[in-house]
Structure formats: C-alpha cells, structure tokens
Design an enzyme around this catalytic site. Sequence first.
Site, PDB file in Angstrom:
ATOM      1  N   HIS A  41     -13.113  38.049 -11.541  1.00  0.00           N
ATOM      2  CA  HIS A  41     -14.343  38.058 -10.723  1.00  0.00           C
ATOM      3  C   HIS A  41     -14.577  36.705 -10.047  1.00  0.00           C
ATOM      4  CE1 HIS A  41     -15.353  41.718 -13.070  1.00  0.00           C
ATOM      5  NE2 HIS A  41     -14.884  40.999 -14.093  1.00  0.00           N
TER       6      HIS A  41
ATOM      7  N   SER B  30      -9.954  19.992  13.960  1.00  0.00           N
ATOM      8  CA  SER B  30     -11.004  20.618  14.763  1.00  0.00           C
ATOM      9  C   SER B  30     -11.194  19.800  16.028  1.00  0.00           C
ATOM     10  CB  SER B  30     -12.305  20.649  13.959  1.00  0.00           C
ATOM     11  OG  SER B  30     -13.421  20.668  14.832  1.00  0.00           O
TER      12      SER B  30
ATOM     13  N   LYS C 170     -12.185  17.223   9.977  1.00  0.00           N
ATOM     14  CA  LYS C 170     -11.675  18.501   9.471  1.00  0.00           C
ATOM     15  C   LYS C 170     -10.160  18.550   9.322  1.00  0.00           C
ATOM     16  CE  LYS C 170     -13.811  22.189   9.696  1.00  0.00           C
ATOM     17  NZ  LYS C 170     -14.093  23.104   8.635  1.00  0.00           N
TER      18      LYS C 170
ATOM     19  N   GLU D  21      -4.824  31.117   6.959  1.00  0.00           N
ATOM     20  CA  GLU D  21      -5.791  32.066   7.511  1.00  0.00           C
ATOM     21  C   GLU D  21      -5.114  33.038   8.478  1.00  0.00           C
ATOM     22  OE1 GLU D  21      -9.851  29.957   8.346  1.00  0.00           O
ATOM     23  OE2 GLU D  21      -8.257  28.484   8.455  1.00  0.00           O
TER      24      GLU D  21
END
Length: 458
Positions: A156, A277, A283, A290
């Site tokens: 979980h 970024s 960043k 992804e």
Amino acid sequence: MAKLWGGRFKKKTSAAVDDFHSSISFDWRLYRYDIEGSIAHAEMLGRTGIITPEEAGAIVSGLEEVLADIENGRAEFSVEAEDIHMNVEQMLTEKIGVTAKKLHTARSRNDQVALDVRMFLRDEIDETVGLIDDLRKILVEMAEKHLYTVMPGYTHLQRAQPVTLAHHLMAYVQMFGRDRERLLECRRRVNVMPLGAGALAGTTFPLDPRSVADSLGFEEVAQNSLDAVSDRDFAVEFTAAASLIMVHLSRFCEEIILWSSTEFSFIELDDAYSTGSSMMPQKKNPDVAELIRGKAGRVFGDLAALLTMLKGLPLSYNKDMQEDKEALFDAVDTVKKCLSVFTPMLANIRVREENMLEAARGGFTNATDLADYLVRKGLPFREAHAVVGRAVLYCLQAGKPLERLSLEEFRQFSPLVEEDVYESISVQRCVEARKVLGGPSPESVREAIRRSGVKERT
Ligand code: ARG
C-alpha cells in the site's frame, strides 16, 4: 502505371483510393524479407520444374539487384504499386523483363504478406530477447552489489518490512524472465511457413513448401491454407507479450520516479538520463522514466487495435488485415526503444544506501519481527500482534523507534522481553533471518541469482 491485377478492370483506380489503400508508406520496411522470401520461392519453382532453372536464376539475380538498389537508396517506391510486394515485383520487371512475371506463380500476396510479417517478427523477437537479456544482466550485477543494502519493503506504499535492494531488483529479474519465456514461446508459433496457401485454397502446382521453409529457417509449414492466410494470432501474442514488458518497465519507472524524489531520496539519476526545466533552474526531472511509463499506453493501444481488427473477420484474408502492420511495428519499435534506454539509465543510477537504511529503520518495519520474537518466547501470534501494536502506539507518542525502547519500557508490554530483543529486531537482522526460499536474506538472494540462470547465459 498499369495495375498488376488490372486485367478485369475497365477504369483506373481513383487517386483517392490509391492513396487510401496503399500500404507502401509503412510496409516498405518489409522489403528484405519480401525479397528473401521471393528468392526462396523462385528457387523452389526452379527445383520443382514449375519454371525452368534459367528463369529461376534470372529472377534470383534480378531480386538481388533490387535488394541492392533499395539498400543503396537507388529505388523509389510507388504508391500506385500499392504495397511492398508489388513494388518489388515491378522493380524486378524493370530489371529482367517478362521473366519477372513468372515469380508470382502459385503464390498470392495473401500468403506472401503472412510470410514477410513472420520473418520480420522472428528477427524482432530475437532482438527484443537480446535487450531483455542485457537488462537482466544489469539487474543481477546490481543485485550482487546490494545484497546487504537494506531498504523498506512496501505494501500500500506504506513501509512494511525490511528487504534489500538486491531482493527488490531480483523481483524484476523474475518478471523479465517470464517476459523472455513468453517471447520465445511466441517465436515458436511465429516460425511457421505459410507459402503454399496461395490466396486461400492452396495451389494446383506441385510445390515443395518444406524446402522453402528449410531455406528460410522455418521450423514448420502451415497445416491449413485458410488459416495460413487468416492467422494473425502471432502478432497479437507478440503485442500482448510486449504489453507485459511495458507493464513491468512502467512499474519499475514509477518506482524510479518516486525514489528519485526529494521525499524518498533513495536514488539519484545520472545527469545523462535526466532533464532540466526551462523555467525552474533547480530541477532535475526523471523524464526518461516518465516517458517509458507513458509509452506503455501506446503498446496496449496496439494490442487493442489488433484484437479489434481481427474479431469480426470471416475467413480467410480480408483487407482489414493490412492494419496489422502499423500496430505491430509500433509495438516492436516502442518496446525496443524503451528497453534500450531503460537499461543504461538503471545501470547509471546512484544508490543512496544510507537513506534506504534510514527509511527501513523508521516506519516500524521490524514490528513483525518483534511479534515473531514474542512468539518464539511462547506467546501465541495473535497476542504478540496485539502487544506489539500497543508498543508501536507508545513509540509513536514517544517519537522513537521500537529498538530505542529500554528494557523496562518493553516489559510494560510483555514480561517475556529480554536483553536479546535488540539483536532480534535490528533491521539487518530482520533481513538476514528471512532465509526462506524466495526471501530477502543475502543467502536466499544469492540462490535466486544462481537459479535465474542469468550468469550462465552471459
Ligand atoms: N498490403 C496487403 C496487406 O498488407 C497485402 C496483401 C493484399 N492482398 C490482397 N488480396 N489485397 O495485407
């Protein structure tokens, strides 16, 4: 240009239809298989006396020239010639003249396209298996380095029990091992030679399909001509296997994304496998992971497209089946590209062992081990569970982990606790004690590495 099938037509095909039903824009990439298949077919026609050996020889050398032209960028494909099969035949005709027109004896594009796609997929499966082998090898090498790297195991997404990074990585060795098996099983069913089926009902010529199969490296010959030209199960099977590979990559990528967040800080991605970024100078983003997670959807879409395309088709060949190629090509390309970038990304990850250990120490991942300790001192497990639950609640209020309770504090919960408790519930000990087959102890993981067979293969 006259159509190769133009005999019974009075009118020219509308330009819109030429454009609509032509597949050359994507099936050109089958050219090598198409030509190899045609060479094997022509040689067989020569051997069986269906055409003369001289005609077969002229066709074969013509086809070799066509192949060289295409490979050297000297050939131009034509939309009017519809597909790769008729483009190649047309190029052959330009080279050797009228003899070229004998090549298509006892053959249809229906069995020809099935042959081409099977030859293509066979090669692509071998490449995909190679990429999976590379990945499994890296996983095992990393696992060997991290047999003692303790980290929290989760259920979980809540810290549950301590495991090691090696154990976690070896879970993926299992998944990709099943993927490998699935591909090889699929390959067996791909490796069936359909020529001889003709358009759907075989041929009256005395062909020798077995010899064609042998020269093209096929294990078997199709047993039913209708099935031979209608079957695309193999494309569905590959795409289903590819979908599962993408599921596994995607789950792993999700973990990499989480683990590289500041909140987890379990790993750091190499600069070469992350991006910045345009606005936020600080960043460093896990874009590769992804994007792989995102691309899984494409492959599932390809699978849905193939299944849907097939489900309503009466036997035998229907033009709908031309739609198999773009879906299959996309699945092949996507899965290969994702594997090719995932493996080096993983290999170049920096593991922050101290943070993994710290996380395993927090979150009461040794609570089950404390309960097991009490069980070994004679308490029934359910009671031990309740005792530890109360101790955890106390620790939460006191803001400390179980192993920092004093003996007196422990004894408030159970008089069975003795000095040896501290050793029993250290997270390293919790991992080392899980020696069960398939468990996270370093010796179990070493055994899992051995059984995976990855080391023998490399
Ligand atoms: N381009 C076609 C395909 O990909 C080849 C087979 C065409 N056969 C036919 N009878 N129209 O399926």
